[in-house]
Design a protein around this motif. Structure first.
Motif, PDB file in Angstrom:
ATOM      1  N   ARG A 189       0.817  -1.222   0.000  1.00 28.48           N
ATOM      2  CA  ARG A 189       0.000   0.000   0.000  1.00 28.48           C
ATOM      3  C   ARG A 189       0.845   1.264   0.000  1.00 28.48           C
ATOM      4  N   ASP A 190       1.949   1.268   0.737  1.00 34.09           N
ATOM      5  CA  ASP A 190       2.784   2.472   0.830  1.00 34.09           C
ATOM      6  C   ASP A 190       3.695   2.655  -0.386  1.00 34.09           C
ATOM      7  N   LYS A 191       3.696   1.672  -1.304  1.00 30.90           N
ATOM      8  CA  LYS A 191       4.617   1.722  -2.435  1.00 30.90           C
ATOM      9  C   LYS A 191       3.916   1.927  -3.770  1.00 30.90           C
ATOM     10  N   ILE A 192       2.588   1.895  -3.779  1.00 30.81           N
ATOM     11  CA  ILE A 192       1.865   2.003  -5.040  1.00 30.81           C
ATOM     12  C   ILE A 192       0.847   3.132  -4.975  1.00 30.81           C
ATOM     13  N   THR A 193       0.329   3.521  -6.131  1.00 35.14           N
ATOM     14  CA  THR A 193      -0.621   4.620  -6.236  1.00 35.14           C
ATOM     15  C   THR A 193      -1.878   4.337  -5.419  1.00 35.14           C
ATOM     16  N   PRO A 194      -2.324   5.258  -4.583  1.00 36.26           N
ATOM     17  CA  PRO A 194      -3.512   5.009  -3.751  1.00 36.26           C
ATOM     18  C   PRO A 194      -4.764   4.674  -4.552  1.00 36.26           C
ATOM     19  N   GLN A 195      -4.864   5.205  -5.784  1.00 34.64           N
ATOM     20  CA  GLN A 195      -6.071   4.959  -6.581  1.00 34.64           C
ATOM     21  C   GLN A 195      -6.286   3.483  -6.873  1.00 34.64           C
ATOM     22  N   VAL A 196      -5.210   2.680  -6.800  1.00 35.62           N
ATOM     23  CA  VAL A 196      -5.347   1.236  -7.014  1.00 35.62           C
ATOM     24  C   VAL A 196      -6.424   0.661  -6.100  1.00 35.62           C
ATOM     25  N   PHE A 197      -6.533   1.205  -4.891  1.00 33.82           N
ATOM     26  CA  PHE A 197      -7.463   0.672  -3.894  1.00 33.82           C
ATOM     27  C   PHE A 197      -8.831   1.348  -3.941  1.00 33.82           C
ATOM     28  N   THR A 198      -8.918   2.537  -4.514  1.00 31.33           N
ATOM     29  CA  THR A 198     -10.145   3.334  -4.361  1.00 31.33           C
ATOM     30  C   THR A 198     -10.892   3.621  -5.646  1.00 31.33           C
ATOM     31  N   GLU A 199     -10.232   3.456  -6.816  1.00 35.40           N
ATOM     32  CA  GLU A 199     -10.867   3.816  -8.081  1.00 35.40           C
ATOM     33  C   GLU A 199     -10.680   2.717  -9.120  1.00 35.40           C
ATOM     34  N   GLU A 200     -11.679   2.536  -9.943  1.00 35.95           N
ATOM     35  CA  GLU A 200     -11.531   1.664 -11.097  1.00 35.95           C
ATOM     36  C   GLU A 200     -10.785   2.415 -12.187  1.00 35.95           C
ATOM     37  N   PHE A 201      -9.781   1.784 -12.772  1.00 39.84           N
ATOM     38  CA  PHE A 201      -9.039   2.452 -13.833  1.00 39.84           C
ATOM     39  C   PHE A 201      -9.894   2.525 -15.094  1.00 39.84           C
ATOM     40  N   ARG A 202      -9.945   3.718 -15.683  1.00 42.56           N
ATOM     41  CA  ARG A 202     -10.679   3.909 -16.932  1.00 42.56           C
ATOM     42  C   ARG A 202      -9.836   4.749 -17.887  1.00 42.56           C
ATOM     43  N   VAL A 203      -9.837   4.367 -19.150  1.00 39.26           N
ATOM     44  CA  VAL A 203      -9.168   5.185 -20.161  1.00 39.26           C
ATOM     45  C   VAL A 203     -10.084   6.348 -20.529  1.00 39.26           C
ATOM     46  N   PRO A 204      -9.525   7.473 -20.986  1.00 42.30           N
ATOM     47  CA  PRO A 204     -10.370   8.612 -21.370  1.00 42.30           C
ATOM     48  C   PRO A 204     -11.310   8.244 -22.520  1.00 42.30           C
ATOM     49  N   VAL A 205     -12.486   8.836 -22.523  1.00 44.80           N
ATOM     50  CA  VAL A 205     -13.476   8.601 -23.579  1.00 44.80           C
ATOM     51  C   VAL A 205     -13.919   9.954 -24.124  1.00 44.80           C
ATOM     52  N   THR A 206     -13.945  10.082 -25.456  1.00 47.89           N
ATOM     53  CA  THR A 206     -14.395  11.325 -26.103  1.00 47.89           C
ATOM     54  C   THR A 206     -15.671  11.062 -26.888  1.00 47.89           C
ATOM     55  N   ASP A 207     -16.204  12.107 -27.514  1.00 42.90           N
ATOM     56  CA  ASP A 207     -17.437  11.958 -28.280  1.00 42.90           C
ATOM     57  C   ASP A 207     -17.188  11.716 -29.763  1.00 42.90           C
ATOM     58  N   ALA A 208     -15.922  11.496 -30.148  1.00 40.84           N
ATOM     59  CA  ALA A 208     -15.533  11.187 -31.531  1.00 40.84           C
ATOM     60  C   ALA A 208     -15.667  12.366 -32.480  1.00 40.84           C
ATOM     61  N   SER A 209     -15.901  13.571 -31.940  1.00 41.94           N
ATOM     62  CA  SER A 209     -16.042  14.751 -32.804  1.00 41.94           C
ATOM     63  C   SER A 209     -14.690  15.316 -33.221  1.00 41.94           C
ATOM     64  N   GLY A 210     -13.636  14.927 -32.522  1.00 41.10           N
ATOM     65  CA  GLY A 210     -12.323  15.506 -32.773  1.00 41.10           C
ATOM     66  C   GLY A 210     -12.041  16.713 -31.905  1.00 41.10           C
ATOM     67  N   ILE A 211     -13.025  17.166 -31.150  1.00 36.36           N
ATOM     68  CA  ILE A 211     -12.857  18.306 -30.239  1.00 36.36           C
ATOM     69  C   ILE A 211     -12.732  17.736 -28.821  1.00 36.36           C
ATOM     70  N   ILE A 212     -11.565  17.955 -28.198  1.00 39.22           N
ATOM     71  CA  ILE A 212     -11.321  17.332 -26.892  1.00 39.22           C
ATOM     72  C   ILE A 212     -10.946  18.386 -25.852  1.00 39.22           C
ATOM     73  N   ARG A 213     -11.679  19.467 -25.813  1.00 40.91           N
ATOM     74  CA  ARG A 213     -11.319  20.558 -24.897  1.00 40.91           C
ATOM     75  C   ARG A 213     -11.352  20.103 -23.442  1.00 40.91           C
ATOM     76  N   LYS A 214     -12.310  19.265 -23.088  1.00 44.22           N
ATOM     77  CA  LYS A 214     -12.391  18.787 -21.715  1.00 44.22           C
ATOM     78  C   LYS A 214     -11.125  18.017 -21.341  1.00 44.22           C
ATOM     79  N   GLN A 215     -10.691  17.148 -22.229  1.00 48.84           N
ATOM     80  CA  GLN A 215      -9.480  16.367 -21.958  1.00 48.84           C
ATOM     81  C   GLN A 215      -8.240  17.266 -21.934  1.00 48.84           C
ATOM     82  N   GLN A 216      -8.219  18.269 -22.817  1.00 50.30           N
ATOM     83  CA  GLN A 216      -7.071  19.177 -22.840  1.00 50.30           C
ATOM     84  C   GLN A 216      -6.992  20.014 -21.564  1.00 50.30           C
TER      85      GLN A 216
END
Length: 610
Positions: A382-409
């Motif tokens: 626990r003290d050697k790894i990212t805390p999110q491992v225990f508290t969050e599900e890992f998700r890759v970013p998702v866009t709306d496929a429009s090519g405009i990614i201002r939120k991600q930027q």
């Protein structure tokens, strides 16, 4: 041992333990990872996924990419020719419809210690090299020791737990391990190709050249045109041709590989009949590039073959040896700038699925939050790894496929600011005040179209992405010397991950030129997870360790995940045929054959002889 047997023998528990050990250590025709029965019994006649009556004959032509300048695939020099492994036999053969089972090939029988402290191979007396001399235990020992001292560093990582090799008789050899308990090591030692000691005695193994080597396998090298083509000839009197493990395999009289420097040119050559078979990796090509009369009339066949393997991880790989990539916030920020949904819609015809795991498409992939089995493994770290491992599900970013990614930027800019980066004018400066510029090293022209939108999204935040395309030889040399910022690469996986994970993630491989630790990982927590995976004592334990490792790798943001597809897309001329049953975990190309009586529509590919 069962209770009735204990009553019958009236033996002490110590004696019973000894008898049980002797029973477990009896020589067998096959090895499995956890001692479960293999799919095929000792008296099996052939694998289910072959045609045992497949006709022998004909010529098979493929396309290679780039070129080659070596016939020695075992060293870290030069670019070896494709399929050169066909000239060598290995101690065992992998079952292609089982997660991990090895059947005897050069070895007639295999015996291992009950605690996996050693493995012994009994060689077949009929096994011969192509010059007629027998394959002996001395050849096995020579091969192993030569690969460990002069071969690619990959071998030193892969076989790191082998202490010594003992020749017990001319046809009996034993590998003794440094530690007991490594269930996988006996099986992967079975995959060792055996080289002829007498042939290499007067040659320098460490040198890369085009001298045709001596082997014992189903094919010999018949013709070499440096960098342009290589032709293999089937060995008619091959010693192993009648073994059950080989029945239905290696049906082509000759196999030729012609090299192309551009896959677009290669595809046009396929459609013109210049070669027979093509594994299509481009979704756009699969959807749009096969509108030809040959496909319409059935001469050129398009087929999707289901792939049950874990897809592994293809991605844009960060070289964290570079100081600019050592902050995980920077790596996460750059990952936000890759718009997969737009690329899938506009470039890939919607054919791909985003990769969410290093072990995607399998029960080994992590999902949700860690379960109880995983928490037992992760809590001590626990003290050697990212805390999110225990508290969050890992998700890759998702866009709306429009090519405009201002939120991600916006989120990417926030992460870069937290890492000490800032924009000065229209240019991003890193924490040391240096203008930010990355080089993406590339060998394939067709990948540039994927990178150009990524480059534009980075430019919007004042960062420069330089796409550097080089030839295959230079690309391999730069990978070996770790001279890159970013590459597109993959970490292939099987249904039974094991010792190869050291080559991918372990500190011991980070500084080895030629290892697949492209990232440059030197993390004690990851080392511990890899060691635990390798030493798992059950399938359930293996799954838990693999999922735990997967989570830690994902939350490290060491790659920008790409995409995968759950089929192999193949195109081939109808003069070729393949068995009705395809092996579950492989295309099974070495089980195909040439139809000796093709239909009137079947086409013989045009000659490429020059």
């Amino acid at each position: 041992m069962t209770h009735p047997l204990r009553s019958f023998l009236h033996a002490s528990s110590l004696l019973l333990l000894g008898l049980a050990s002797l029973t477990q250590a009896a020589p067998k025709h096959a090895l499995t990872l956890y001692g479960e029965p293999p799919r095929y019994p000792a008296d099996f006649q052939h694998f289910d996924y072959v045609n045992p009556d497949a006709p022998k004959g004909g010529n098979f032509r493929q396309a290679g990419f780039g070129g080659f300048d070596s016939l020695n695939p075992f060293i870290n020099k030069g670019v070896s020719a494709d399929d050169i492994g066909l000239i060598y036999d290995t101690l065992t053969r992998h079952g292609l419809d089982e997660p991990f089972t090895e059947y005897g090939l050069l070895a007639e029988k295999i015996e291992k210690a009950p605690d996996n402290a050693w493995v012994r191979f009994y060689l077949r007396p009929e096994a011969r090299f192509h010059d007629g001399l027998p394959v002996t235990a001395e050849d096995v020992k020579f091969t192993f020791e030569t690969l460990m001292t002069q071969g690619s560093p990959t071998y030193r990582g892969y076989y790191a737990d082998v202490d010594k090799v003992e020749v017990e008789s001319p046809l009996k050899v034993r590998f003794i391990f440094k530690h007991a308990g490594n269930r996988e090591l006996p099986l992967i030692l079975g995959q060792l190709p055996v080289l002829p000691k007498h042939w290499w005695a007067e040659r320098d193994f460490s040198k890369s050249n085009l001298e045709i080597p001596l082997g014992s396998g189903p094919y010999k090298v018949a013709e070499v045109k440096a960098g342009r083509s290589i032709r293999y000839q089937r060995v008619a009197d091959w010693w192993g041709k009648d073994l059950p493990v080989n029945r239905g395999f290696y049906n082509f009289d000759s196999m030729r590989i012609d090299y192309y420097r551009d896959n677009t040119v290669a595809l046009e050559a396929l459609k013109a009949g210049q070669f027979d078979y093509w594994l299509e990796t481009s979704a756009k090509n699969w959807a749009t590039a096969y509108d030809t009369p040959a496909v319409a009339n059935g001469q050129l066949i398009k087929e999707e073959i289901e792939n049950h393997n874990p897809t592994g991880m293809q991605g844009f790989i960060f070289n964290i040896r570079r100081p600019v990539f050592q902050d995980p916030r920077v790596r996460e920020a750059l990952g936000l700038l890759f718009d997969f949904e737009w690329a899938n819609k506009q470039l890939f015809n919607g054919a791909y699925t985003r990769t969410h795991s290093y072990f995607d498409n399998s029960e080994l992939a992590s999902s949700g939050l860690p379960g109880p089995d995983e928490l037992k493994i992760l809590e001590p770290l626990r003290d050697k790894i990212t805390p999110q491992v225990f508290t969050e599900e890992f998700r890759v970013p998702v866009t709306d496929a429009s090519g405009i990614i201002r939120k991600q930027q916006r989120r990417a800019y926030q992460l870069l600011q937290e890492a000490g980066w800032r924009i000065d004018g229209d240019q991003m400066l890193d924490a040391e005040g240096n203008p930010v510029s990355f080089e993406f090293l590339l060998a394939q022209t067709e990948f540039e179209r994927v990178l150009l939108p990524f480059k534009r999204n980075m430019a919007d935040l004042g960062m420069e992405l330089v796409i550097r395309r080089v030839d295959v030889s230079q690309y391999i040399n730069r990978l070996r010397s770790r001279d890159f910022d970013l590459i597109v690469g993959g970490f292939g996986q099987s249904n039974s991950p094991g010792n190869e994970q050291r080559e991918y993630w372990h500190s011991s491989s980070a500084d080895n030129p030629g290892s697949r630790n492209f990232i440059g990982l030197k993390d004690p927590a990851i080392d511990q997870l890899v060691d635990g995976l390798i030493n798992a004592d059950s399938r359930q334990s293996l799954i838990a360790h693999t999922r735990a490792l997967d989570r830690v790798l994902l939350w490290g943001h060491y790659v920008i995940p790409n995409w995968h597809i759950k089929t192999w897309r193949v195109a081939y001329w109808n003069r070729l045929q393949h068995p009705k049953i395809t092996p579950q975990y492989d295309i099974g190309l070495n089980t195909w054959w040439v139809n000796p009586q093709p239909s009137a529509e079947a086409t013989e590919p045009a000659s490429t002889e020059q």
